[in-house]
Design an enzyme around this catalytic site. Structure first.
Site, short mmCIF file in Angstrom:
data_model
loop_
_atom_site.label_atom_id
_atom_site.label_comp_id
_atom_site.label_asym_id
_atom_site.label_seq_id
_atom_site.Cartn_x
_atom_site.Cartn_y
_atom_site.Cartn_z
N ARG A 14 41.83 38.73 23.34
CA ARG A 14 41.35 37.34 23.19
C ARG A 14 40.72 37.12 21.81
NH1 ARG A 14 40.59 37.62 29.05
NH2 ARG A 14 38.78 38.96 28.80
N SER A 44 43.98 48.96 36.15
CA SER A 44 43.30 47.76 36.63
C SER A 44 43.35 47.63 38.16
CB SER A 44 43.97 46.54 35.99
OG SER A 44 43.10 45.45 36.00
N CYS A 89 36.55 49.67 43.78
CA CYS A 89 35.48 49.29 44.71
C CYS A 89 36.02 48.80 46.05
CB CYS A 89 34.59 48.21 44.09
SG CYS A 89 33.97 48.67 42.47
N THR A 139 29.87 56.04 19.78
CA THR A 139 29.50 57.44 20.00
C THR A 139 28.98 58.03 18.68
OG1 THR A 139 31.66 58.30 19.38
CG2 THR A 139 31.36 57.65 21.71
N GLY A 180 31.27 52.69 30.38
CA GLY A 180 31.44 52.95 31.81
C GLY A 180 30.75 54.21 32.30
N ASP A 181 31.30 54.75 33.38
CA ASP A 181 30.69 55.90 34.06
C ASP A 181 30.54 57.11 33.14
OD1 ASP A 181 30.85 54.25 36.21
OD2 ASP A 181 32.27 55.48 37.36
N TYR A 212 15.87 25.35 48.21
CA TYR A 212 15.40 25.42 49.60
C TYR A 212 15.88 24.24 50.43
CZ TYR A 212 12.41 24.27 53.55
OH TYR A 212 11.99 23.88 54.78
#
Ligand code: FAD
Length: 552
Positions: free
Chosen positions: A23, A40, A44, A276, A285-286, A429
């Protein structure tokens, strides 16, 4: 020359970086390498296909390489593993895992989003047939095929973390008899034990067997081909299928072999721009070490939201838009049958471990106005700095409205808000949705009452020591409520008759006052304090205390 960006790992962090790059730069040459057959995909969502809640397996495959080429002009190479990085030459070596074919690819920038790998404990027999981790679509397919072919009736889930609980719930939904074996004394360790207890109660209510503090010592072969898990206390649990979900660790071999700096937590070290130790190599990420948003300490916190946002930040930086990652709060949520459990920030155990002063309040407000049908109690715990009132963490468990409250608390924590801010937040509320004083406001008010010195609170775990020190436990619930259980030794003086019965209480001893949730006992403490008694409100009161007893 167009910029050439190589991305290793084609799921959350990697694909988020790839699409953002496109993009921002229509002309960049973007290549994504993914070791597995799918890019992709919705990792989860994997547990929910096991139980049939996501019936269509295809829904888990969010994008195909063909579609990513068509729409985003990405060169996506599935089944291709990056095996090494030559940082001096700025190239990687990639191998097609199906054909063995190798290639060397040049990069201007390299993004590592290799995720995490499942930890396999050294338990003898853990790798037996019928034992699976649950990280990929092939893993999930393996579980499904095994269950069907073997007509599996029993399952053992090793580990009571988020994924273990989701797998357990879904296998139960599929009709299997499920045991969760967890070496810790509780499930969901990001929650404190009295909060995790609500989840344990729910699991037991649905017939899931829980083996806490009773680790599996070995797996044996049952004559039927199934496994038998032998626990530390000698219990033998047969299991037709085993899900190993004891945690993950950063998939950092590629980075390590390339000589990139690894942090103390085991994740790849990055700066706030997610660069890095090599300025041309980025990581998300992880895989990475992040800064914990509350403690400021290095941590590995494997979650989907951070991975996606980090991928985007890297793309921004590569394209010249200075962008910084501000740390991870560990905001997480899980559904376990009819309850939702959610957490953000630091828990009591972590704050104690690192020596950060904190105060905690427990509440049990309704999810919406009690007079409107369907209101459900939420067990809510809020931790805050006793000096500044700054929020440090929160946990909630309940059947309704938990995710909404936790998202407000996560936003508050992100913004550095205090308990005073919580008390004043103007939240939407109407009776079907909340209360004029939302649970978030109530948490702020309850905490303010502590910091303002209106009340002193006691925590559930302080009860034995307080009683041993001579404190008198006063139960201000209505007598009928005591049928549901009492704190041993408590005296019953309902709130409505307290003012008439003050003479029954000693002024030379501390009074530990409780009701069901802590609200009436707060009112009682205000009466008692103003009449010269020394008292403490048991925060969360009987509901929290009882849950904590059941966790033991
Ligand atoms: P991943 O999305 O795991 O992608 C890494 C990819 O890199 C993998 O596909 C791997 O094959 C590939 N790879 C690794 N090494 C190489 C190599 N050398 N060459 C090529 N490719 C390589 N998080 C939440 O926040 N909420 C949830 O509800 C939730 N549920 C989950 C349920 C399950 C079953 C699982 C497994 C995870 C769940 N997570 C959840 C965690 C979340 O999915 C991860 O935090 C997120 O996917 C991490 O993104 P990532 O890009 O770092 O790694």
């Amino acid at each position: 020359m167009p910029k050439r960006v190589l991305i290793v790992g084609g799921v959350a962090g990697g694909m988020s970086a790839a699409t953002r790059l496109r993009r921002l730069d229509e002309f960049a040459d973007v290549v994504v390498f993914e070791r597995g057959p799918f890019v992709s995909f919705a990792n989860c969502g994997l547990p929910y296909h096991l139980g049939g809640e996501i019936a269509d397996r295809g829904k888990l495959i969010v994008q195909s390489p063909q579609r990513l080429k068509q729409v985003f002009k990405l060169d996506v190479r599935a089944n291709t593993e990056v095996v090494s990085i030559d940082r001096a030459a700025k190239t990687v070596s990639a191998r097609n895992v199906l054909t063995g074919e190798e290639s060397t690819e040049r990069y201007d920038d390299l993004i590592l989003a290799t995720g995490a790998s499942a930890v396999i404990p050294p338990t003898p027999g853990v790798r037996r047939p019928g034992h699976f981790t649950l990280r990929t679509i092939p893993d999930m397919d393996g579980v499904m095929e095994w269950i069907t072919k073997r007509n599996a009736k029993t399952a053992l889930v090793l580990g009571g973390g988020f994924i273990g609980l989701e797998a357990a719930e879904q296998l139960h939904r599929r009709g299997l008899s499920v045991t969760i074996a967890e070496k810790n004394p509780q499930v969901l360790t990001p929650l404190d034990p009295e909060m995790a207890a609500h989840v344990q109660i729910e699991l037991k209510k649905h017939g899931v067997r829980l083996e806490l503090s009773n680790p599996v010592e070995r797996f044996e072969d049952a004559s039927t081909g199934a496994s038998i898990a032998v626990l530390a206390d000698g219990t033998r649990i047969p299991a037709d299928v085993v899900i190993v979900g004891v945690g993950v660790r950063p998939e950092s071999k590629l980075a390590k072999d390339a000589g990139l700096e690894i942090g103390t937590s085991g994740g790849v070290k990055v700066n706030s721009r997610l660069q890095t130790s090599d300025p041309h190599i980025w990581a998300a990420g992880d895989l990475i070490e992040v800064t914990h948003g509350v403690t400021g300490r290095p941590a590995v916190i494997p979650l989907g939201g951070p991975a996606n946002r980090q991928g985007r930040i890297i793309a921004d930086n590569i394209c010249g838009n200075d962008s910084h990652y501000r740390g991870t709060l560990g905001t997480a949520v899980v559904r376990v049958f009819d309850v939702t459990a959610a957490v953000v920030g630091a828990n009591e155990a972590l704050l104690k471990k690192i020596g950060t002063p904190f105060q905690a309040v427990h509440l049990h407000p309704n999810s919406h106005a009690g007079y409107y049908p369907g209101a459900k109690p939420i067990a809510l715990k809020v931790l805050f700095d006793p000096e500044s009132g700054k929020l440090l963490g929160a946990q909630a468990v309940g059947e309704d409205g938990v995710d909404k409250r936790m998202d407000v608390l996560a936003t508050a924590l992100f913004a550095g808000l205090t308990i005073d801010d919580l008390a004043e937040l103007e939240l939407c509320y109407a009776p079907p949705f909340g209360s004029a004083k939302d649970p978030i406001n109530l948490a702020g008010m309850a905490a303010q009452n502590v910091t303002n010195g209106l009340v002193t609170v006691a925590q559930w775990h302080q009860v034995p020591a307080l009683i041993a020190g001579g404190a008198v436990v006063v139960d201000v619930r209505e007598p009928g409520e005591r049928d549901g259980g009492i704190i041993p030794g408590s005296r019953s003086i309902p709130l409505g008759s307290l003012r008439d019965r003050l003479h029954e209480l000693p002024k030379d001893k501390e009074l530990l006052v409780h009701c069901a949730s802590g609200q009436r006992s707060y009112n009682a403490c205000r009466v008692l304090t103003q009449h010269g008694f020394k008292c403490r409100n048991l925060t969360g009161s009987f509901k929290t205390w009882k849950a904590a007893q059941q966790s033991a």
